[in-house]
Design a protein around this motif. Sequence first.
Motif: not given
Length: 98
Positions: A17-27
């Motif tokens: 649950v606490c792992e970091a993710e990286s990638g693209l974010a939109s809104y």
Amino acid sequence: MYRAALTTVFFLLTASVCEAESGLASYYGGRGHNGEMTCAHRTRPFGSIVTVTGGGRSIRCRINDRGPFIRGRVIDVSTSAARALGMLGSGVIRVSVE
């Protein structure tokens, strides 16, 4: 032995649950109550608070929806969160979610 197995399972679940993710974010056009910063994530539990870091800025937002449903995107943030991240002009930025 039973207690050791339960302890191991607990730590594995907590770590995932606490792992970091990286990638693209939109809104998206949604807004939280009174401008609260909210976001949509595919798997994290509703109500949990995540830290989104991108473009040299960092915010904390509450997960209240599911998504994004576009490949390569890890999170959708509300308009107020996008403003705080400085992504209103570009629409999509690379982020880290913890």
